[in-house]
Design an enzyme around this catalytic site. Structure first.
Site, PDB file in Angstrom:
ATOM      1  N   HIS A   1       0.819  -1.216   0.000  1.00  0.00           N
ATOM      2  CA  HIS A   1       0.000   0.000   0.000  1.00  0.00           C
ATOM      3  C   HIS A   1       0.852   1.266   0.000  1.00  0.00           C
ATOM      4  O   HIS A   1       0.345   2.348  -0.295  1.00  0.00           O
ATOM      5  CB  HIS A   1      -0.986  -0.008   1.174  1.00  0.00           C
TER       6      HIS A   1
ATOM      7  N   ASP B   1       0.044  -7.628   1.375  1.00  0.00           N
ATOM      8  CA  ASP B   1       0.412  -6.218   1.525  1.00  0.00           C
ATOM      9  C   ASP B   1       1.922  -6.048   1.631  1.00  0.00           C
ATOM     10  O   ASP B   1       2.430  -5.259   2.422  1.00  0.00           O
ATOM     11  CB  ASP B   1      -0.279  -5.569   2.720  1.00  0.00           C
TER      12      ASP B   1
ATOM     13  N   SER C   1       4.608   2.563   7.944  1.00  0.00           N
ATOM     14  CA  SER C   1       4.300   1.378   7.143  1.00  0.00           C
ATOM     15  C   SER C   1       5.510   0.929   6.333  1.00  0.00           C
ATOM     16  O   SER C   1       6.190   1.736   5.701  1.00  0.00           O
ATOM     17  CB  SER C   1       3.141   1.672   6.188  1.00  0.00           C
TER      18      SER C   1
END
Length: 396
Positions: A9, A39, A115
């Site tokens: 992402h 992901d 992230s």
């Protein structure tokens, strides 16, 4: 070798990628491969002699273990931030069967911008990749999640080798057993109820070929007892097509082991049944059958006539059974059997019931205090139905 692991992402909408090293040096990067299912993504920068962080072992990760989270939270001024915390929990499951849905939970501070950063143990080994937070404010609230290292290692190795990930596929649509059914079948609360057998990307039915059928209950995979039905997704998806897995199942009260040769996971497999929508009845007159209260069960039912179904927004044809028009919130039917207004009961104690009279006749054959299986259909607004099993206990 210039390979960099991050979250899918983070890079999925990027048109140009630049990597900033700790010393401020900037390098152009390209995507080697990305895997939305886990992901995860792998980038490549030109050069050599880059420092690297080794992978740890998933089986060594323990609740209460100290960990460090690396990243660049919120803005560039906070780049290269390190926070500390402990492993709060393992095997946190989220979502259905279109994501890996298995996370390490930690209380190390993680915010937007973290992230793709590593979660490491005190030996400096990667135990996860920071991926998400649970928040009501948009920032850290004490709960963050990382993708476990075994999933990271498997995915990254495949992305580097081929730019894509092949995942094993069991070929079932499934849901969790509710508490009432778990008690009736004497299985754990994490067991999975098979709703349907499905095809893989090559048209095979891996589970079907092994003899798996709807209404089978899976309690373990390769000897690992399921703590949550969604655990199946991570256990199977971290294997390759062609691998063989042993499933422990309960069928008609008997336990057996079935070996399945995994297929190729399709791009968009069938979703996990979530029990259907709870629909609100629409105002319309003209019942074809009067509702009746089933004392002790906490249910109000009537024959599932077309007119009665329409009042609950159900336009399905050829429905045979009894429509649940009311459920007492304090009852076992509501609390444990997950019965709601608008579902249709089609079997009682493994006997088909097409109307209220047949329901009452089947119920009369059940002894007082006995637990019996109930098959229900849950309808979506378009008329599609999912058939599942649950259980009730006849009052003394």
């Amino acid at each position: 070798d210039g390979y960099i692991v991050t979250n899918n992402h983070v890079v999925e909408d990027a048109t140009e990628l630049r990597v900033v090293l700790f010393n401020g040096r900037e390098l152009d990067a390209e995507i080697v491969g990305a895997d939305p299912f886990s992901d995860l993504a792998v980038l490549k920068v030109e050069g050599d002699d880059f420092p690297s962080v080794p992978f740890g072992e998933a089986e060594d990760v323990r609740v209460g273990q100290w960990v460090l989270a690396f990243g660049s939270p919120l803005n560039a001024e906070l780049s290269n931030t390190v926070t500390s915390g402990i492993i709060s929990s393992l095997g946190r499951y989220s979502g259905g069967n279109n994501s890996i849905s298995n996370y390490i939970q930690t209380d190390a501070a993680v915010n937007p911008g973290n992230s793709g950063g590593p979660l490491v143990n005190l030996r400096g080994e990667i135990v996860g990749i920071n991926s998400a937070i649970a928040t009501r404010t948009g920032t850290f609230n004490g709960i963050s999640f990382a993708i476990p290292v075994d999933i990271v290692r498997n995915t990254v190795e495949q992305l580097i080798d081929s730019g894509a990930v092949e995942r094993g596929y069991l070929g079932i649509s499934f849901g969790a057993v509710n508490p009432a059914l778990a008690r009736a079948l004497d299985v754990g609360p994490g067991a999975a109820l098979v709703a349907a057998v499905t095809e893989d990307a090559q048209g095979r039915e891996p589970a079907g070929e092994a003899g798996i059928r709807p209404d089978d209950v899976i309690t373990a995979v390769d000897g690992v007892t399921l703590r949550d039905s969604r655990q199946i997704v991570s256990l199977i998806s971290n294997k390759r097509p062609g691998d063989r897995v042993d499933l422990t199942i309960v069928r008609d009260g008997d336990e057996e082991t079935v070996t399945v040769r995994l297929g190729v996971r399709p791009e968009n497999p069938l979703g996990t049944p979530q029990g259907g929508e709870q629909l609100q009845p629409m105002s319309e007159s003209g019942d074809d059958a009067e509702p009746a209260e089933m004392e002790g069960l906490g249910l109000t039912i009537q024959t599932a006539t077309p007119a009665a179904l329409r009042r609950f927004g159900i336009e399905a044809e050829n429905v045979k059974g009894v429509l649940v028009t009311g459920v007492e919130r304090s009852s076992e039917a509501y609390r444990d059997a997950d019965l709601r207004r608008g579902v249709v009961i089609t079997e009682v104690d493994r006997k088909p019931v097409a109307n209220r009279a047949e329901f009452e006749s089947a119920l009369a054959g059940v002894g007082a205090g006995e637990t019996f299986l109930v098959r229900v259909q849950r309808f979506a607004r378009n008329g599609d139905a999912v058939s599942t099993l649950t259980a009730l206990t006849k009052p003394d």
